[in-house]
Design a protein around this motif. Structure first.
Motif, mmCIF file in Angstrom:
data_model
loop_
_atom_site.group_PDB
_atom_site.id
_atom_site.type_symbol
_atom_site.label_atom_id
_atom_site.label_comp_id
_atom_site.label_asym_id
_atom_site.label_seq_id
_atom_site.Cartn_x
_atom_site.Cartn_y
_atom_site.Cartn_z
ATOM 1 N N ASN A 60 0.931 -1.401 0.181
ATOM 2 C CA ASN A 60 0.465 -0.036 -0.229
ATOM 3 C C ASN A 60 0.845 1.184 0.198
ATOM 4 O O ASN A 60 0.647 2.248 0.433
ATOM 5 N N GLU A 61 1.925 1.157 -0.289
ATOM 6 C CA GLU A 61 3.071 2.508 -0.906
ATOM 7 C C GLU A 61 2.991 2.995 -2.186
ATOM 8 O O GLU A 61 3.626 1.253 -2.890
ATOM 9 N N ARG A 76 16.489 9.683 -6.027
ATOM 10 C CA ARG A 76 15.107 9.861 -5.407
ATOM 11 C C ARG A 76 13.449 9.507 -5.529
ATOM 12 O O ARG A 76 13.466 9.510 -6.754
ATOM 13 N N VAL A 77 13.369 8.595 -4.977
ATOM 14 C CA VAL A 77 11.845 8.058 -5.128
ATOM 15 C C VAL A 77 11.161 8.419 -4.579
ATOM 16 O O VAL A 77 11.478 7.818 -2.903
ATOM 17 N N LYS A 78 10.123 8.889 -4.394
ATOM 18 C CA LYS A 78 9.308 9.968 -3.472
ATOM 19 C C LYS A 78 7.669 8.717 -3.766
ATOM 20 O O LYS A 78 7.045 8.373 -4.587
ATOM 21 N N THR A 79 7.465 8.270 -2.107
ATOM 22 C CA THR A 79 6.520 7.667 -2.038
ATOM 23 C C THR A 79 5.398 7.810 -1.069
ATOM 24 O O THR A 79 5.495 8.639 -0.786
ATOM 25 N N GLU A 89 3.859 10.466 3.495
ATOM 26 C CA GLU A 89 4.999 10.829 2.573
ATOM 27 C C GLU A 89 6.544 9.750 2.648
ATOM 28 O O GLU A 89 6.826 10.104 3.800
ATOM 29 N N VAL A 90 7.107 9.493 1.426
ATOM 30 C CA VAL A 90 8.842 9.100 2.262
ATOM 31 C C VAL A 90 9.132 8.999 0.804
ATOM 32 O O VAL A 90 9.022 8.439 -0.181
#
Length: 310
Positions: A60-61, A76-79, A89-90
């Motif tokens: 679920n991300e 740089r990966v934003k999830t 948010e990560v």
């Protein structure tokens, strides 16, 4: 990775290929599994595999963006993930990014005149589970690949009345030849014969056409008229469809077996004028059968993997 991914399958689904060609590195399928495992068996195998190797997916991300930072030479990966009313948010920082989302992320729904006015049940194969709830209904199956054939057979077995839209001819191969898997036979022949010759030999035993389909019993129903072939769709209207040959069918339900598309371009961001798919940007897109590469990754344990399966 949303949990619903393992639910995006119909109940009667089985692997079309022998299990030895579908197993993951370092851990084969259980010996008591049939040659073509069921949906539940395959899911159980994947879950046991993750547990055995202590693989802990982030469920679920979903990835919102992934870009290569040329200054620090890292990805740089934003999830974003949601749990109830909260939203988290990560940002992951990694040297390597492996895109392993396949081509089945988002449903493809064709634009056909009048579809919005049909009035009856319309569903994509994404939502189909079983013909149990469509017993006795006249169902138009739009799509004639492996899933279209299998769903049509499932509908017939639940006493529905399926008609399958076939716009061009298909190659139909039996799943087994002389007691052996057709796929296994092809792999064996490729050890001794050139690929072009293997193709020609398989075409000799196939029903003529363009799209390759492994038959699991639908062909017999089609020959007896129990599953009907119909030509392309011209337009829909309330409770009916008009075909390109002028024929009009009264139908109750529509199942769109029209495939999926990748959503990678929506979140994988290019940098500057360079091609994002070049090795300079460290996007590793490997054939799913390249197990040697994956085995090496598991041995080295040096790759940080970002996945978005939705």
């Amino acid at each position: 990775m949303p949990l619903h991914r393992k639910k995006r399958t119909y109940d009667r689904l089985k692997l079309h290929l022998p299990k030895q060609f579908c197993q993951l590195p370092k851990l084969p399928f259980p010996k008591d599994f049939p040659e073509c495992p069921t949906k539940k068996q395959f899911i159980d195998y994947l879950e046991s595999y993750a547990k055995h190797f202590e693989i802990n997916p982030r469920f679920n991300e979903c990835v919102q963006s992934a870009r290569y930072d040329e200054i620090c030479r890292l990805w740089r990966v934003k999830t974003v993930s949601s749990s109830g009313a909260s939203r988290t948010e990560v940002e992951y920082i990694c040297r390597w990014l492996v895109v392993a989302t396949g081509e089945n992320a988002e449903t493809v729904v064709p634009e056909v005149e009048g579809l919005a006015d049909f009035g009856g049940q319309v569903m994509h194969i994404f939502d189909y589970k079983s013909g149990e709830d469509i017993r006795g209904k006249r169902v138009l199956v739009v799509g004639c690949g492996n899933s279209g054939m299998e769903v049509s057979l499932d509908l017939f077995n639940h006493n529905a009345l399926p008609s399958m839209v076939v716009r061009s001819s298909v190659h139909v191969l039996p799943r087994e030849i002389l007691g052996k898997s057709t796929f296994e036979l092809a792999i064996t022949m490729m050890k001794w014969l050139p690929l072009w010759l293997v193709d020609k030999l398989l075409l000799i035993i196939a029903s003529e056409g363009k799209t390759l389909v492994l038959d699991i019993g639908a062909l017999k129903k089609i020959r007896y008229g129990e599953i009907k072939f119909v030509p392309g769709i011209k337009k829909f209207s309330r409770s009916r469809v008009e075909l390109f040959n002028g024929e009009i069918l009264e139908i109750d339900s529509i199942i769109l077996v029209t495939g999926y598309r990748s959503n990678v371009p929506s979140w994988l961001q290019p940098t500057g004028d360079a091609d994002i798919w070049t090795p300079a940007y460290l996007v590793v897109v490997h054939n799913p059968l390249s197990w040697a590469y994956l085995e090496r990754c598991m041995e080295l344990k040096t790759l940080e993997i970002g996945l978005r399966l939705s």
